[in-house]
Design a protein around this motif. Structure first.
Motif, PDB file in Angstrom:
ATOM      1  N   GLN A  32     -11.835   8.984   7.109  1.00  0.00           N
ATOM      2  CA  GLN A  32     -12.144   9.373   8.527  1.00  0.00           C
ATOM      3  C   GLN A  32     -11.546   8.745   9.518  1.00  0.00           C
ATOM      4  N   THR A  33     -11.287   7.385   9.271  1.00  0.00           N
ATOM      5  CA  THR A  33     -10.505   6.657  10.138  1.00  0.00           C
ATOM      6  C   THR A  33      -8.999   6.168   9.703  1.00  0.00           C
ATOM      7  N   ALA A  34      -8.369   5.634  10.531  1.00  0.00           N
ATOM      8  CA  ALA A  34      -7.132   5.101   9.857  1.00  0.00           C
ATOM      9  C   ALA A  34      -7.342   3.969   9.163  1.00  0.00           C
ATOM     10  N   PRO A  35      -6.600   3.854   7.700  1.00  0.00           N
ATOM     11  CA  PRO A  35      -6.760   2.553   7.050  1.00  0.00           C
ATOM     12  C   PRO A  35      -6.228   1.237   7.795  1.00  0.00           C
ATOM     13  N   GLN A  36      -6.840   0.195   7.286  1.00  0.00           N
ATOM     14  CA  GLN A  36      -6.404  -0.993   7.609  1.00  0.00           C
ATOM     15  C   GLN A  36      -5.719  -1.607   6.563  1.00  0.00           C
ATOM     16  N   VAL A  37      -4.487  -1.970   6.815  1.00  0.00           N
ATOM     17  CA  VAL A  37      -3.310  -2.359   5.624  1.00  0.00           C
ATOM     18  C   VAL A  37      -3.323  -3.965   5.890  1.00  0.00           C
ATOM     19  N   ARG A  38      -3.240  -4.480   4.627  1.00  0.00           N
ATOM     20  CA  ARG A  38      -3.238  -6.218   4.623  1.00  0.00           C
ATOM     21  C   ARG A  38      -2.249  -6.204   3.615  1.00  0.00           C
ATOM     22  N   VAL A  39      -1.274  -7.188   3.811  1.00  0.00           N
ATOM     23  CA  VAL A  39      -0.226  -7.436   3.112  1.00  0.00           C
ATOM     24  C   VAL A  39      -0.028  -8.844   2.686  1.00  0.00           C
ATOM     25  N   GLY A  40       0.081  -9.232   1.397  1.00  0.00           N
ATOM     26  CA  GLY A  40      -0.029 -10.686   0.878  1.00  0.00           C
ATOM     27  C   GLY A  40       1.427 -10.602   0.462  1.00  0.00           C
ATOM     28  N   VAL A  41       1.993 -12.038   0.332  1.00  0.00           N
ATOM     29  CA  VAL A  41       3.207 -12.201  -0.173  1.00  0.00           C
ATOM     30  C   VAL A  41       2.991 -13.733  -1.141  1.00  0.00           C
ATOM     31  N   ASN A  42       3.583 -13.625  -2.233  1.00  0.00           N
ATOM     32  CA  ASN A  42       3.829 -15.015  -2.988  1.00  0.00           C
ATOM     33  C   ASN A  42       4.973 -14.918  -3.524  1.00  0.00           C
ATOM     34  N   LEU A  43       5.451 -16.241  -3.849  1.00  0.00           N
ATOM     35  CA  LEU A  43       6.951 -16.475  -4.337  1.00  0.00           C
ATOM     36  C   LEU A  43       6.752 -17.426  -5.677  1.00  0.00           C
ATOM     37  N   ASP A  44       7.662 -17.195  -6.496  1.00  0.00           N
ATOM     38  CA  ASP A  44       8.041 -17.727  -7.523  1.00  0.00           C
ATOM     39  C   ASP A  44       9.339 -18.060  -7.835  1.00  0.00           C
TER      40      ASP A  44
END
Length: 174
Positions: free
Chosen positions: A48-60
């Motif tokens: 019903q509402t615009a999604p809240q988007v979260r982005v995480g990053v990991n490096l190896d």
């Protein structure tokens, strides 16, 4: 037209300077693993509402066995979208590059691999995230540019603080 001021000595000096500069070459880049779960569609939920988007990053990064100066760098992007209490979608992408690196001192190879290499492959991973979220039925997620230098520095600081905290805590009882 040749430069009239160049001599064999200046040509040799320029070639020597170029050979001593750090050099990097991408041998290959590829999707190592990818997952997209459209949880809203699976549960028949229409947010019903615009999604809240979260982005995480990991490096190896790791050295490729049997190849001198060749490293694999893997960037993991985790994208989660929630609408209120409902999970809308989950996405995880492991995007890797095989890099040939030369003229980088051993004490500088770690930051070089975790700053320069991800910077080179990030645009490709970003496009995959955008395409997959769009193909999953959502507006495309355009991951903001990532400052890999700041990310590296923050991780070093976090590790130093964790190490200091563990060194300061008592380990035994009297």
């Amino acid at each position: 037209m040749a430069d009239e001021n160049q001599t064999p000595e200046t040509d040799a000096a320029a070639a020597q300077a170029q050979q001593s500069q750090p050099q990097i070459r991408i041998r290959n880049q590829y999707v190592k693993d990818v997952s997209f779960e459209n949880l809203a569609a699976q549960k028949g939920i229409v947010p019903q509402t615009a999604p809240q988007v979260r982005v995480g990053v990991n490096l190896d990064a790791k050295k490729v066995e049997g190849a001198d100066g060749v490293y694999e760098v893997v960037m993991t992007l985790k994208v989660n979208a929630d609408a209120g209490e409902q999970k809308v979608f989950l996405m995880e992408l492991d995007y890797a590059g095989i890099f040939e690196v030369s003229n980088v001192p051993e004490n500088q190879i770690h930051p070089f691999l975790l700053i320069q290499c991800p910077t080179m492959i990030f645009p490709f991973a970003r496009r995959i995230v955008s395409d997959m979220t769009r193909d999953g039925g959502f507006p495309p997620v355009n991951v903001d540019p990532i400052d890999f230098l700041a990310l590296y520095r923050n991780e070093l600081l976090r590790r130093q603080q964790a190490q200091a905290a563990s060194a300061g805590s008592p380990t035994g009882t009297a």
